[in-house]
Scaffold this motif. Structure first.
Motif, short mmCIF file in Angstrom:
data_model
loop_
_atom_site.label_atom_id
_atom_site.label_comp_id
_atom_site.label_asym_id
_atom_site.label_seq_id
_atom_site.Cartn_x
_atom_site.Cartn_y
_atom_site.Cartn_z
N SER A 54 -33.78 -42.95 29.86
CA SER A 54 -33.33 -43.90 28.85
C SER A 54 -34.10 -43.78 27.53
N ALA A 55 -33.34 -43.65 26.44
CA ALA A 55 -33.97 -43.68 25.12
C ALA A 55 -34.31 -45.10 24.69
N SER A 101 -30.97 -48.39 30.65
CA SER A 101 -30.01 -49.01 29.76
C SER A 101 -28.63 -48.79 30.37
N THR A 102 -27.60 -48.86 29.57
CA THR A 102 -26.24 -48.60 30.04
C THR A 102 -25.51 -47.83 28.95
N ASN A 103 -24.55 -47.01 29.33
CA ASN A 103 -23.78 -46.28 28.33
C ASN A 103 -22.85 -47.21 27.55
N ALA A 104 -22.38 -48.26 28.22
CA ALA A 104 -21.52 -49.24 27.56
C ALA A 104 -21.49 -50.52 28.38
N VAL A 105 -21.26 -51.64 27.69
CA VAL A 105 -21.09 -52.93 28.37
C VAL A 105 -19.93 -53.65 27.68
N THR A 106 -19.03 -54.19 28.49
CA THR A 106 -17.89 -54.90 27.92
C THR A 106 -18.28 -56.33 27.55
N GLU A 107 -17.47 -56.95 26.71
CA GLU A 107 -17.76 -58.31 26.28
C GLU A 107 -17.74 -59.30 27.45
N ASP A 108 -17.05 -58.95 28.54
CA ASP A 108 -17.05 -59.84 29.70
C ASP A 108 -18.02 -59.38 30.79
N GLY A 109 -18.97 -58.48 30.43
CA GLY A 109 -20.11 -58.21 31.30
C GLY A 109 -19.98 -57.08 32.30
N ILE A 110 -19.07 -56.15 32.11
CA ILE A 110 -18.95 -54.99 33.00
C ILE A 110 -19.77 -53.84 32.43
N LEU A 111 -20.56 -53.17 33.28
CA LEU A 111 -21.38 -52.04 32.87
C LEU A 111 -20.67 -50.74 33.25
N VAL A 112 -20.62 -49.79 32.33
CA VAL A 112 -20.01 -48.49 32.60
C VAL A 112 -21.02 -47.39 32.28
N ASN A 113 -21.20 -46.48 33.25
CA ASN A 113 -22.20 -45.42 33.09
C ASN A 113 -21.70 -44.10 33.65
N ILE A 114 -22.18 -43.01 33.03
CA ILE A 114 -21.90 -41.65 33.47
C ILE A 114 -23.23 -40.93 33.64
N ASP A 115 -23.31 -40.06 34.65
CA ASP A 115 -24.58 -39.38 34.90
C ASP A 115 -24.34 -37.98 35.45
N GLY A 116 -25.35 -37.13 35.29
CA GLY A 116 -25.30 -35.77 35.83
C GLY A 116 -25.93 -35.70 37.21
N VAL A 202 -30.43 -57.96 32.35
CA VAL A 202 -30.07 -57.29 31.10
C VAL A 202 -30.65 -58.05 29.92
N ILE A 203 -31.42 -57.33 29.10
CA ILE A 203 -31.90 -57.88 27.84
C ILE A 203 -31.07 -57.24 26.74
N LEU A 204 -30.21 -58.04 26.13
CA LEU A 204 -29.33 -57.58 25.07
C LEU A 204 -30.06 -57.77 23.73
N VAL A 205 -30.09 -56.71 22.92
CA VAL A 205 -30.88 -56.71 21.70
C VAL A 205 -29.97 -56.57 20.48
N GLU A 206 -30.16 -57.41 19.49
CA GLU A 206 -29.32 -57.38 18.29
C GLU A 206 -29.37 -56.03 17.60
N GLU A 207 -30.52 -55.37 17.64
CA GLU A 207 -30.67 -54.08 16.98
C GLU A 207 -29.99 -52.97 17.76
N ASP A 208 -29.64 -51.87 17.07
CA ASP A 208 -29.09 -50.71 17.74
C ASP A 208 -30.21 -50.01 18.51
N LEU A 209 -29.88 -49.60 19.74
CA LEU A 209 -30.84 -48.88 20.57
C LEU A 209 -30.13 -47.76 21.33
N GLY A 210 -30.80 -46.63 21.48
CA GLY A 210 -30.28 -45.57 22.32
C GLY A 210 -28.95 -45.02 21.83
N TYR A 211 -28.23 -44.42 22.79
CA TYR A 211 -26.99 -43.73 22.46
C TYR A 211 -25.83 -44.25 23.28
#
Length: 211
Positions: A54-55, A101-116, A202-211
């Motif tokens: 995680s970055a 972290s997570t690759n994406a999170v929806t507004e209703d709280g679903i986490l979506v991730n891809i990995d190698g 999950v700690i959601l941060v107002e600032e941009d983080l990671g990719y």
């Protein structure tokens, strides 16, 4: 507070509520410093702590705080060989806390991730007692379809570039749906509910983080 900050906070509170409705714990903070303070308040001293690539946790200083604090860091970056790194990745699944972290999170709280290698996704699903995620507001999307698009067409290409991996997305900047040994899109994980209440935090941060 600027209009942009106002919108982010309103959106962030929707995400927090969505995560909580899915049996996860969640908080919204405004800065990297506040995210670090909150994260350390959740991890008891003496805990065993591991992480993936995680970055976001690097950007808020959490990895260094664990390494230099009163914790047992299970750190694959200390490995002297690929074999040792692989073994440390296995040990991380038995940690008290997995950081990421997570690759994406929806507004209703679903986490979506891809990995190698899927070591990160494995930890999300089972193993570590707690999974603590640091998520910038840049990763919030409207729905699952948008989350998968973000994971495949934004997060994956940037990570392929970050690790100098020979994939079409590294060369073209967007998903090529590749089937090659170097692909980092081997495993897809959608987390829609935490079976164990509060295991995922999950700690959601107002600032941009990671990719």
């Amino acid at each position: 507070m600027t209009p942009l900050e106002m919108r982010k906070e309103l959106q962030g509170q929707r995400v927090v509520k969505g995560l909580q409705n899915r049996n996860m714990e969640a908080w919204y903070v405004k800065t990297k410093e506040a995210a670090l303070e909150k994260a350390l308040s959740l991890i008891p001293e003496g805990s065993s702590v591991g992480w993936g690539g995680s970055a976001s946790i690097q950007e808020i200083g959490l990895k260094d705080a664990i390494r230099h604090g009163n914790y047992r860091a299970v750190d694959r970056e200390t490995a002297k060989s690929p074999e040792e790194a692989h073994e440390i990745m296995r040990q991380v699944l038995l940690c008290d806390y997995f950081l990421g972290s997570t690759n994406a999170v929806t507004e209703d709280g679903i986490l979506v991730n891809i990995d190698g290698n899927a070591n990160r996704l494995a930890a999300f699903c089972f193993g570590p007692t707690h999974v603590l995620l640091i998520v910038g507001m840049n990763k919030v999307v409207k729905n699952e379809e948008a989350a998968m698009l973000r994971a495949r067409n934004e997060a994956a290409p940037i990570n392929a570039m970050r690790f100098s991996i020979n994939t079409p997305c590294h060369k073209n900047g967007c998903c090529g749906d590749c089937v090659t040994p170097d692909t980092i899109c081997c495993q897809f994980l959608t987390t829609r509910y935490s079976k164990v209440k509060g295991r995922i935090q999950v700690i959601l941060v107002e600032e941009d983080l990671g990719y």
